[in-house]
Design a protein around this motif. Structure first.
Motif, PDB file in Angstrom:
ATOM      1  N   THR A 181      57.044  23.593  42.863  1.00  0.00           N
ATOM      2  CA  THR A 181      57.074  22.759  41.662  1.00  0.00           C
ATOM      3  C   THR A 181      55.699  22.704  41.006  1.00  0.00           C
ATOM      4  O   THR A 181      55.571  22.827  39.773  1.00  0.00           O
ATOM      5  CB  THR A 181      57.545  21.333  42.018  1.00  0.00           C
ATOM      6  OG1 THR A 181      58.790  21.394  42.714  1.00  0.00           O
ATOM      7  CG2 THR A 181      57.710  20.478  40.775  1.00  0.00           C
ATOM      8  N   ALA A 182      54.655  22.553  41.821  1.00  0.00           N
ATOM      9  CA  ALA A 182      53.287  22.520  41.295  1.00  0.00           C
ATOM     10  C   ALA A 182      52.923  23.849  40.646  1.00  0.00           C
ATOM     11  O   ALA A 182      52.276  23.887  39.594  1.00  0.00           O
ATOM     12  CB  ALA A 182      52.305  22.184  42.417  1.00  0.00           C
ATOM     13  N   LYS A 183      53.354  24.946  41.258  1.00  0.00           N
ATOM     14  CA  LYS A 183      53.044  26.268  40.699  1.00  0.00           C
ATOM     15  C   LYS A 183      53.694  26.447  39.336  1.00  0.00           C
ATOM     16  O   LYS A 183      53.100  27.038  38.425  1.00  0.00           O
ATOM     17  CB  LYS A 183      53.505  27.356  41.666  1.00  0.00           C
ATOM     18  CG  LYS A 183      53.182  28.777  41.235  1.00  0.00           C
ATOM     19  CD  LYS A 183      51.686  28.988  41.001  1.00  0.00           C
ATOM     20  CE  LYS A 183      50.869  28.805  42.270  1.00  0.00           C
ATOM     21  NZ  LYS A 183      49.424  29.062  42.022  1.00  0.00           N
ATOM     22  N   CYS A 184      54.908  25.910  39.185  1.00  0.00           N
ATOM     23  CA  CYS A 184      55.571  25.961  37.877  1.00  0.00           C
ATOM     24  C   CYS A 184      54.701  25.310  36.801  1.00  0.00           C
ATOM     25  O   CYS A 184      54.655  25.774  35.656  1.00  0.00           O
ATOM     26  CB  CYS A 184      56.919  25.244  37.934  1.00  0.00           C
ATOM     27  SG  CYS A 184      58.222  26.102  38.832  1.00  0.00           S
ATOM     28  N   LEU A 185      54.026  24.231  37.162  1.00  0.00           N
ATOM     29  CA  LEU A 185      53.189  23.507  36.198  1.00  0.00           C
ATOM     30  C   LEU A 185      51.853  24.190  35.930  1.00  0.00           C
ATOM     31  O   LEU A 185      51.205  23.912  34.932  1.00  0.00           O
ATOM     32  CB  LEU A 185      52.934  22.082  36.703  1.00  0.00           C
ATOM     33  CG  LEU A 185      54.136  21.135  36.686  1.00  0.00           C
ATOM     34  CD1 LEU A 185      53.839  19.884  37.488  1.00  0.00           C
ATOM     35  CD2 LEU A 185      54.523  20.776  35.255  1.00  0.00           C
ATOM     36  N   ALA A 210      60.013  23.825  33.920  1.00  0.00           N
ATOM     37  CA  ALA A 210      59.764  24.926  33.001  1.00  0.00           C
ATOM     38  C   ALA A 210      59.456  24.450  31.582  1.00  0.00           C
ATOM     39  O   ALA A 210      59.678  23.294  31.233  1.00  0.00           O
ATOM     40  CB  ALA A 210      60.979  25.841  32.984  1.00  0.00           C
ATOM     41  N   ASN A 211      58.954  25.397  30.766  1.00  0.00           N
ATOM     42  CA  ASN A 211      58.729  25.102  29.351  1.00  0.00           C
ATOM     43  C   ASN A 211      60.044  24.842  28.628  1.00  0.00           C
ATOM     44  O   ASN A 211      60.129  23.980  27.754  1.00  0.00           O
ATOM     45  CB  ASN A 211      58.022  26.268  28.656  1.00  0.00           C
ATOM     46  CG  ASN A 211      56.618  26.494  29.144  1.00  0.00           C
ATOM     47  OD1 ASN A 211      56.388  27.334  30.000  1.00  0.00           O
ATOM     48  ND2 ASN A 211      55.665  25.736  28.626  1.00  0.00           N
ATOM     49  N   ARG A 212      61.057  25.613  28.973  1.00  0.00           N
ATOM     50  CA  ARG A 212      62.375  25.455  28.374  1.00  0.00           C
ATOM     51  C   ARG A 212      63.419  25.473  29.483  1.00  0.00           C
ATOM     52  O   ARG A 212      63.391  26.338  30.351  1.00  0.00           O
ATOM     53  CB  ARG A 212      62.668  26.575  27.368  1.00  0.00           C
ATOM     54  CG  ARG A 212      61.743  26.616  26.176  1.00  0.00           C
ATOM     55  CD  ARG A 212      61.988  25.435  25.233  1.00  0.00           C
ATOM     56  NE  ARG A 212      61.155  25.536  24.038  1.00  0.00           N
ATOM     57  CZ  ARG A 212      59.907  25.054  23.956  1.00  0.00           C
ATOM     58  NH1 ARG A 212      59.371  24.454  25.014  1.00  0.00           N
ATOM     59  NH2 ARG A 212      59.222  25.171  22.841  1.00  0.00           N
ATOM     60  N   ILE A 213      64.341  24.507  29.421  1.00  0.00           N
ATOM     61  CA  ILE A 213      65.413  24.419  30.410  1.00  0.00           C
ATOM     62  C   ILE A 213      66.740  24.426  29.668  1.00  0.00           C
ATOM     63  O   ILE A 213      66.963  23.614  28.764  1.00  0.00           O
ATOM     64  CB  ILE A 213      65.310  23.144  31.254  1.00  0.00           C
ATOM     65  CG1 ILE A 213      63.921  23.005  31.880  1.00  0.00           C
ATOM     66  CG2 ILE A 213      66.383  23.134  32.355  1.00  0.00           C
ATOM     67  CD1 ILE A 213      63.667  21.647  32.504  1.00  0.00           C
ATOM     68  N   ALA A 214      67.608  25.349  30.046  1.00  0.00           N
ATOM     69  CA  ALA A 214      68.947  25.415  29.460  1.00  0.00           C
ATOM     70  C   ALA A 214      69.972  25.235  30.573  1.00  0.00           C
ATOM     71  O   ALA A 214      69.704  25.534  31.739  1.00  0.00           O
ATOM     72  CB  ALA A 214      69.159  26.749  28.757  1.00  0.00           C
ATOM     73  N   ILE A 302      50.718  25.551  29.332  1.00  0.00           N
ATOM     74  CA  ILE A 302      50.554  24.584  30.426  1.00  0.00           C
ATOM     75  C   ILE A 302      50.643  23.162  29.882  1.00  0.00           C
ATOM     76  O   ILE A 302      51.326  22.298  30.452  1.00  0.00           O
ATOM     77  CB  ILE A 302      49.213  24.812  31.152  1.00  0.00           C
ATOM     78  CG1 ILE A 302      49.242  26.171  31.868  1.00  0.00           C
ATOM     79  CG2 ILE A 302      48.930  23.691  32.140  1.00  0.00           C
ATOM     80  CD1 ILE A 302      47.896  26.622  32.384  1.00  0.00           C
ATOM     81  N   LYS A 303      49.980  22.918  28.758  1.00  0.00           N
ATOM     82  CA  LYS A 303      50.006  21.585  28.152  1.00  0.00           C
ATOM     83  C   LYS A 303      51.413  21.220  27.703  1.00  0.00           C
ATOM     84  O   LYS A 303      51.883  20.085  27.922  1.00  0.00           O
ATOM     85  CB  LYS A 303      49.051  21.540  26.957  1.00  0.00           C
ATOM     86  CG  LYS A 303      48.956  20.169  26.309  1.00  0.00           C
ATOM     87  CD  LYS A 303      47.973  20.175  25.145  1.00  0.00           C
ATOM     88  CE  LYS A 303      47.893  18.801  24.485  1.00  0.00           C
ATOM     89  NZ  LYS A 303      46.961  18.804  23.323  1.00  0.00           N
ATOM     90  N   ASP A 304      52.106  22.170  27.096  1.00  0.00           N
ATOM     91  CA  ASP A 304      53.481  21.958  26.638  1.00  0.00           C
ATOM     92  C   ASP A 304      54.379  21.562  27.807  1.00  0.00           C
ATOM     93  O   ASP A 304      55.183  20.630  27.718  1.00  0.00           O
ATOM     94  CB  ASP A 304      53.993  23.250  25.989  1.00  0.00           C
ATOM     95  CG  ASP A 304      55.487  23.228  25.692  1.00  0.00           C
ATOM     96  OD1 ASP A 304      55.854  22.739  24.611  1.00  0.00           O
ATOM     97  OD2 ASP A 304      56.279  23.694  26.538  1.00  0.00           O
ATOM     98  N   ARG A 305      54.234  22.258  28.932  1.00  0.00           N
ATOM     99  CA  ARG A 305      55.064  22.023  30.108  1.00  0.00           C
ATOM    100  C   ARG A 305      54.778  20.653  30.716  1.00  0.00           C
ATOM    101  O   ARG A 305      55.687  19.899  31.053  1.00  0.00           O
ATOM    102  CB  ARG A 305      54.804  23.129  31.123  1.00  0.00           C
ATOM    103  CG  ARG A 305      55.922  23.385  32.108  1.00  0.00           C
ATOM    104  CD  ARG A 305      55.553  24.561  33.005  1.00  0.00           C
ATOM    105  NE  ARG A 305      55.335  25.775  32.260  1.00  0.00           N
ATOM    106  CZ  ARG A 305      54.256  26.559  32.388  1.00  0.00           C
ATOM    107  NH1 ARG A 305      53.319  26.263  33.237  1.00  0.00           N
ATOM    108  NH2 ARG A 305      54.147  27.652  31.676  1.00  0.00           N
ATOM    109  N   ARG A 306      53.500  20.335  30.862  1.00  0.00           N
ATOM    110  CA  ARG A 306      53.132  19.049  31.456  1.00  0.00           C
ATOM    111  C   ARG A 306      53.593  17.892  30.578  1.00  0.00           C
ATOM    112  O   ARG A 306      54.124  16.891  31.066  1.00  0.00           O
ATOM    113  CB  ARG A 306      51.617  18.972  31.667  1.00  0.00           C
ATOM    114  CG  ARG A 306      51.135  19.861  32.816  1.00  0.00           C
ATOM    115  CD  ARG A 306      49.622  19.798  32.955  1.00  0.00           C
ATOM    116  NE  ARG A 306      49.181  20.567  34.106  1.00  0.00           N
ATOM    117  CZ  ARG A 306      49.064  20.086  35.336  1.00  0.00           C
ATOM    118  NH1 ARG A 306      49.350  18.813  35.562  1.00  0.00           N
ATOM    119  NH2 ARG A 306      48.661  20.841  36.327  1.00  0.00           N
ATOM    120  N   GLN A 307      53.396  18.024  29.273  1.00  0.00           N
ATOM    121  CA  GLN A 307      53.788  16.952  28.364  1.00  0.00           C
ATOM    122  C   GLN A 307      55.292  16.753  28.365  1.00  0.00           C
ATOM    123  O   GLN A 307      55.786  15.623  28.288  1.00  0.00           O
ATOM    124  CB  GLN A 307      53.301  17.266  26.946  1.00  0.00           C
ATOM    125  CG  GLN A 307      53.456  16.103  25.968  1.00  0.00           C
ATOM    126  CD  GLN A 307      52.775  14.836  26.458  1.00  0.00           C
ATOM    127  OE1 GLN A 307      51.624  14.880  26.911  1.00  0.00           O
ATOM    128  NE2 GLN A 307      53.475  13.706  26.375  1.00  0.00           N
TER     129      GLN A 307
END
Length: 319
Positions: A181-185, A210-214, A302-307
Motif C-alpha cells: 500500500t505504501a509503495k502505491c503511494l 491508485a491515481n484512478r480506481i474503476a 504522487i501528490k494527486d494520489r495522496r490528496q
C-alpha cells in the motif's frame, strides 16, 4: 451456464427453451420456433428485471461468479508481449498474484493482478486469489521496477482478501500488505486499478491505492466480506445480507462516497454472460484513465494520489 441462487426462475425458463430446441434437433419436422422465441423474450425481460434491482448481497454473488473473466483473461485479451515476472526475491513465487511487463495499445506498462483460477486445479494452485506475503512483496518489486523505468502500472483487483493462514501470518502478512500500500503511494508513475470482481479487505487496498480506481458495475469493494462482518457484529454469518447492506460495498455507493472514480458498465446479466464485451469495456476505461494522467510529472502524480486518499469520505457522506 452456472446460475446464481436468485437466478433460479430464469434457469427454468432458459432450460425449457433449450429443451424445445433439443427436441426440434431430434425431430426436424417439429415447428417450435415461436414457442422458443416467446420463452427467450420472457427470459430476457426477467434478466433485465433481476439485474435492474440487484441487492448488495446479490451483487456480491455476481462479483464471485465463477464464469466472470479473471485477471488472466484480461491480460491475454488486452495486453500484448506479456512477460510474466515471478518471485519476491525473498521466499517464493505466489501464484495468486500474476504480473509482468506488457504493452497496452503499444505502450510499455507493468500489469499486476489477482488471479483466482477457472477450474478446480487452477483455483487450488492460485489459492482462490488469496495472496500470501510473497505475493504482495512481488507486487512491490514490480512497482519498483515500473517506477525505475517510468512505466505506468495497471492493477486488476479480484480477491476475497489476503490469505489468513498461519504460515502467511508468520511471514508477515500485515507488514507485506502495508508495504504494498505504501509503495502505491510512493511511485512517480501513473497507477490505475480496476476492480473486476471482488475487492476484499487490505488484500485489495494493497493494489488499489491508485491515481484512478474503476469498478465493474457488479463488482464489490469492502473492508471485510459480508460473512466476516456478520460473524463479528452479530456472531452469525447467516446475517450476510444485512452486512452487505451496511458495508456500502457496491460500485454505485462507492462512487457517491468518492472512493472510486468511475463505473464500467457490464453486459445484461453481468460480465459472466458477455466476457468479450466486459473485457473490451475495461480496455476502453483503462485507455481513458491513462490519457487523463499522461504528461503529469512524478511529483504531480504522487501528490494527486495522496490528496485523493486524504480527502476520501468527504464526498457523499449525507447520501
Amino acid at each position: 451456464m452456472n446460475y446464481l441462487e436468485f437466478e433460479k426462475p430464469l434457469s427454468e425458463i432458459e432450460g425449457k427453451a433449450e429443451e424445445l430446441r433439443a427436441m426440434a434437433r431430434g425431430n426436424p419436422g417439429m415447428d417450435i420456433a415461436k414457442e422458443a422465441e416467446a420463452l427467450d423474450r420472457k427470459a430476457e425481460q426477467m434478466l433485465k428485471d433481476l439485474y435492474r434491482t440487484l441487492t448488495p448481497w446479490q451483487k456480491c454473488q455476481v462479483a464471485r461468479h465463477p464464469d466472470r473473466p479473471h485477471a488472466k483473461d484480461y491480460i491475454e485479451a488486452l495486453f500484448t508481449e506479456f512477460t510474466s515476472l515471478s518471485g519476491d526475491r525473498g521466499f517464493a513465487e505466489d501464484q495468486a498474484v500474476m504480473g509482468g511487463l506488457a504493452r497496452f495499445n503499444d505502450m510499455p506498462v507493468m500489469v499486476i493482478g489477482h488471479e483466482k483460477g477457472n477450474d478446480t486445479k487452477s483455483r487450488i494452485e492460485r489459492n482462490f486469489g488469496m495472496a500470501r506475503p510473497e505475493g504482495y512483496r512481488k507486487a512491490v518489486r514490480l512497482m519498483d521496477m515500473a517506477d525505475r523505468f517510468r512505466l505506468p502500472v495497471i492493477a486488476l483487483v479480484d480477491t476475497p482478501g489476503a490469505y489468513p493462514g498461519k504460515g502467511a501470518e508468520e511471514r508477515g502478512q500485515s507488514e507485506a500488505i502495508a508495504r504494498s500500500t505504501a509503495k502505491c503511494l510512493e511511485i512517480g508513475v501513473p497507477l490505475i486499478s480496476v476492480i473486476i470482481g471482488e475487492g476484499g479487505s487490505g488484500g485489495a487496498v494493497a493494489f488499489a491505492t491508485a491515481n484512478r480506481i474503476a469498478m465493474l458495475e457488479h463488482s464489490v469493494y469492502s473492508v471485510i466480506s459480508p460473512e466476516g462482518c456478520a460473524s463479528i457484529l452479530w456472531k452469525d454469518a447467516e446475517k450476510m445480507r444485512e452486512a452487505a447492506e451496511a458495508l456500502r460495498l457496491t460500485a454505485q455507493d462507492l462512487q457517491k462516497l468518492g472512493v472510486i472514480d468511475r463505473i464500467i458498465a457490464e453486459p445484461l446479466g453481468g460480465a459472466q454472460r458477455g466476457q468479450s464485451a466486459s473485457i473490451e469495456a475495461v480496455g476502453k476505461a483503462i485507455e481513458a484513465m491513462l490519457k487523463e494522467l499522461s504528461g503529469k510529472k512524478p511529483e504531480a502524480l504522487i501528490k494527486d494520489r495522496r490528496q485523493k486518499f486524504l480527502s476520501m469520505g468527504s464526498k457523499g457522506l449525507a447520501a
